[in-house]
Write an enzyme that holds these catalytic residues in place. Sequence first.
Site, short mmCIF file in Angstrom:
data_model
loop_
_atom_site.label_atom_id
_atom_site.label_comp_id
_atom_site.label_asym_id
_atom_site.label_seq_id
_atom_site.Cartn_x
_atom_site.Cartn_y
_atom_site.Cartn_z
N THR A 1 0.82 -1.22 0.00
CA THR A 1 0.00 0.00 0.00
C THR A 1 0.85 1.26 0.00
O THR A 1 1.99 1.25 0.47
CB THR A 1 -0.90 -0.01 1.26
OG1 THR A 1 -1.50 1.27 1.42
CG2 THR A 1 -0.11 -0.30 2.53
N ASP A 2 0.26 2.35 -0.47
CA ASP A 2 0.96 3.65 -0.42
C ASP A 2 1.06 4.19 1.01
O ASP A 2 1.84 5.10 1.28
CB ASP A 2 0.26 4.69 -1.32
CG ASP A 2 -1.20 4.97 -0.96
OD1 ASP A 2 -1.73 4.35 0.00
OD2 ASP A 2 -1.82 5.81 -1.64
N GLU A 3 0.26 3.61 1.94
CA GLU A 3 0.25 4.16 3.31
C GLU A 3 1.57 3.97 4.02
O GLU A 3 1.83 4.64 5.03
CB GLU A 3 -0.88 3.52 4.12
CG GLU A 3 -2.24 3.78 3.52
CD GLU A 3 -3.39 3.69 4.51
OE1 GLU A 3 -3.15 3.59 5.70
OE2 GLU A 3 -4.53 3.73 4.03
N TYR B 1 -1.86 -0.31 11.11
CA TYR B 1 -2.00 -0.99 9.81
C TYR B 1 -0.80 -0.72 8.91
O TYR B 1 -0.15 -1.65 8.41
CB TYR B 1 -3.30 -0.56 9.11
CG TYR B 1 -3.31 -0.89 7.63
CD1 TYR B 1 -3.37 -2.20 7.19
CD2 TYR B 1 -3.23 0.13 6.65
CE1 TYR B 1 -3.35 -2.51 5.83
CE2 TYR B 1 -3.21 -0.18 5.30
CZ TYR B 1 -3.27 -1.50 4.88
OH TYR B 1 -3.24 -1.81 3.55
N LYS C 1 2.16 -3.22 7.46
CA LYS C 1 2.42 -3.44 6.03
C LYS C 1 3.87 -3.07 5.70
O LYS C 1 4.53 -3.73 4.91
CB LYS C 1 1.46 -2.61 5.16
CG LYS C 1 0.02 -3.08 5.17
CD LYS C 1 -0.20 -4.47 4.59
CE LYS C 1 0.02 -4.53 3.09
NZ LYS C 1 -0.34 -5.87 2.55
P1 NAD Z 1 -9.67 -7.17 2.46
O1 NAD Z 1 -9.64 -6.89 3.93
O2 NAD Z 1 -10.91 -6.89 1.69
O3 NAD Z 1 -9.33 -8.71 2.22
C1 NAD Z 1 -8.29 -9.37 2.89
C2 NAD Z 1 -8.48 -10.87 2.66
O4 NAD Z 1 -7.39 -11.54 3.32
C3 NAD Z 1 -9.77 -11.43 3.24
O5 NAD Z 1 -10.37 -12.30 2.32
C4 NAD Z 1 -9.32 -12.18 4.48
O6 NAD Z 1 -10.15 -13.27 4.82
C5 NAD Z 1 -7.93 -12.63 4.06
N1 NAD Z 1 -7.03 -12.87 5.21
C6 NAD Z 1 -6.85 -12.08 6.31
N2 NAD Z 1 -5.96 -12.63 7.13
C7 NAD Z 1 -5.55 -13.79 6.55
C8 NAD Z 1 -4.63 -14.80 6.91
N3 NAD Z 1 -3.95 -14.73 8.06
N4 NAD Z 1 -4.44 -15.83 6.06
C9 NAD Z 1 -5.13 -15.93 4.91
N5 NAD Z 1 -6.04 -15.01 4.52
C10 NAD Z 1 -6.24 -13.95 5.33
O7 NAD Z 1 -8.43 -6.41 1.87
P2 NAD Z 1 -8.23 -5.74 0.42
O8 NAD Z 1 -8.73 -4.36 0.46
O9 NAD Z 1 -8.73 -6.70 -0.60
O10 NAD Z 1 -6.64 -5.67 0.37
C11 NAD Z 1 -5.87 -6.73 -0.17
C12 NAD Z 1 -4.41 -6.38 -0.09
O11 NAD Z 1 -4.17 -5.18 -0.81
C13 NAD Z 1 -3.92 -6.10 1.33
O12 NAD Z 1 -2.63 -6.64 1.47
C14 NAD Z 1 -3.91 -4.59 1.43
O13 NAD Z 1 -2.93 -4.16 2.35
C15 NAD Z 1 -3.54 -4.21 0.01
N6 NAD Z 1 -4.01 -2.90 -0.45
C16 NAD Z 1 -5.32 -2.54 -0.32
C17 NAD Z 1 -5.77 -1.33 -0.84
C18 NAD Z 1 -7.21 -0.89 -0.74
O14 NAD Z 1 -7.52 0.25 -1.09
N7 NAD Z 1 -8.13 -1.74 -0.31
C19 NAD Z 1 -4.86 -0.48 -1.48
C20 NAD Z 1 -3.52 -0.88 -1.59
C21 NAD Z 1 -3.13 -2.11 -1.09
O1 DAU Z 2 -4.14 3.96 0.55
C1 DAU Z 2 -4.38 2.59 0.45
C2 DAU Z 2 -5.20 2.14 1.63
O2 DAU Z 2 -6.52 2.62 1.43
C3 DAU Z 2 -5.18 0.63 1.85
O3 DAU Z 2 -3.87 0.23 2.15
C4 DAU Z 2 -6.13 0.24 2.99
O4 DAU Z 2 -6.18 -1.16 3.10
C5 DAU Z 2 -7.50 0.78 2.65
O5 DAU Z 2 -8.40 0.48 3.71
C6 DAU Z 2 -7.45 2.29 2.42
O6 DAU Z 2 -7.14 2.99 3.65
P1 DAU Z 2 -7.88 4.37 4.02
O7 DAU Z 2 -7.79 4.57 5.48
O8 DAU Z 2 -7.41 5.47 3.13
O9 DAU Z 2 -9.37 3.97 3.55
P2 DAU Z 2 -10.81 4.21 4.21
O10 DAU Z 2 -11.81 3.84 3.19
O11 DAU Z 2 -10.92 3.61 5.56
O12 DAU Z 2 -10.84 5.80 4.39
C7 DAU Z 2 -10.67 6.66 3.27
C8 DAU Z 2 -10.71 8.09 3.79
O13 DAU Z 2 -12.04 8.38 4.23
C9 DAU Z 2 -9.82 8.31 4.99
O14 DAU Z 2 -9.28 9.62 4.91
C10 DAU Z 2 -10.76 8.22 6.19
C11 DAU Z 2 -12.07 8.73 5.62
N1 DAU Z 2 -13.29 8.13 6.19
C12 DAU Z 2 -13.39 6.77 6.26
C13 DAU Z 2 -14.50 6.19 6.79
C14 DAU Z 2 -14.59 4.68 6.88
C15 DAU Z 2 -14.33 8.95 6.62
O15 DAU Z 2 -14.26 10.19 6.52
N2 DAU Z 2 -15.45 8.37 7.12
C16 DAU Z 2 -15.56 7.02 7.25
O16 DAU Z 2 -16.61 6.54 7.77
#
Ligand code: NAD
Ligand code: DAU
Length: 351
Positions: free
Chosen positions: A132-134, A158, A162
């Site tokens: 992730t970019d975080e 988190y 990562k």
């Molecule tokens: P998500 O939470 O929707 O899904 C995570 C999945 O991993 C789930 O199906 C869960 O059951 C599985 N999991 C959790 N712990 C596990 C374990 N110990 N063993 C096996 N499976 C396990 O997450 P996502 O949003 O699909 O993110 C997927 C990946 O991409 C993550 O590594 C996250 O850090 C990365 N990522 C997410 C975003 C985003 O915006 N969602 C952006 C950049 C990177």
């Molecule tokens: O940048 C990549 C990341 O993006 C991934 O690595 C994470 O897995 C993914 O969850 C996401 O993280 P964020 O914290 O950016 O996503 P989230 O959707 O939780 O929040 C997006 C923005 O919106 C953040 O600034 C917090 C804000 N927010 C979020 C929620 C859930 C609100 O204002 N209200 C809310 O209820």
Amino acid sequence: MILVTGGAGFIGANFVLDWLAQSDEPVLNLDKLTYAGNLENLASLQGNPRHVFVQGDIADSALVARLLAEHRPRAVLNFAAESHVDRSIHGPEDFIQTNIVGSFRLLEAVRAYWGGLGETEKAGFRFLHVSTDEVYGSLAPSDPAFTETHRYEPNSPYSASKAASDHLVRAYHHTYGLPVLTTNCSNNYGPFHFPEKLIPLMIVNALAGKPLPVYGDGMQIRDWLYVRDHCSAIRRVLQAGKLGEVYNVGGWNEKPNIEIVNTLCALLDELRPRADGKSYREQITYVKDRPGHDRRYAIDARKLEKELGWKPAETFETGIRKTVQWYLDHGDWVAHVQSGAYRDWVQKQYA
Ligand code: NAD
Ligand code: DAU
């Protein structure tokens, strides 16, 4: 075949579906099915012999070793993680366990498997870590976007977990020569996004007549990418990425949160107007800010674009419209997630 971990989650499921739609190569899908894992995301693969699902933990060394020995994948793609920042603030332990210990155990099992491969298979093998970019921390308004050499400055449990996993992946390349690739992507949105994250939460709350909770002043900036574009970037990096390299993935779509929420309200006003004729904007409610809330993320994706020729297919406008429409068309999916009934799917499917 390839081994995908976390393939029942949001991005993993989109990846598996896209992979199997475009390639004959089977997928072994290892997912623990935490609250975020939802096999209904993969319901369209029911009966597809090219999709093998195993419920299990990436931290279960014996299970992973057995799966690797039995299925002999040519690549492992690690999507599995605890992914929600707010949950990491309330309870960091699971994040340490899966994102750090789990990634470590997975790397160890893969290292042992890879070490035992013949020369040709060994040379072709890849371990792709989805990150992730975080990990780069937070940007000031006029800072340039994150490049791959930006220093690591994670601010939440988190992102710290990562970051730790990214460092382990890097170390396994430098120390053991494991053929790794890492992608660091910005915020994704699209189908199957669990409604605890901003975009799906706003859509489902709006439709349910609930408040739309905007943290703080709503001026935090995220850089949004349609999930299937993230999947195409991962496929491209797997295919052509240079060993040991990191690729940032993003769509040059920086937007303040309040603009995202207003856009969602406008789309819903158009596609599913409120019965009382008022705008969904009426439901916007400013709430207490997230502790340690990162102010701005922005990804510089030029390396991936120039070196590997990747480009996103969707603009934010096309992607967000598709996403809202998907949620409107998939009321059952939303209802099952909200009622918890999606968890019964495992029982129904595998009884
Ligand atoms: P998500 O939470 O929707 O899904 C995570 C999945 O991993 C789930 O199906 C869960 O059951 C599985 N999991 C959790 N712990 C596990 C374990 N110990 N063993 C096996 N499976 C396990 O997450 P996502 O949003 O699909 O993110 C997927 C990946 O991409 C993550 O590594 C996250 O850090 C990365 N990522 C997410 C975003 C985003 O915006 N969602 C952006 C950049 C990177
Ligand atoms: O940048 C990549 C990341 O993006 C991934 O690595 C994470 O897995 C993914 O969850 C996401 O993280 P964020 O914290 O950016 O996503 P989230 O959707 O939780 O929040 C997006 C923005 O919106 C953040 O600034 C917090 C804000 N927010 C979020 C929620 C859930 C609100 O204002 N209200 C809310 O209820």
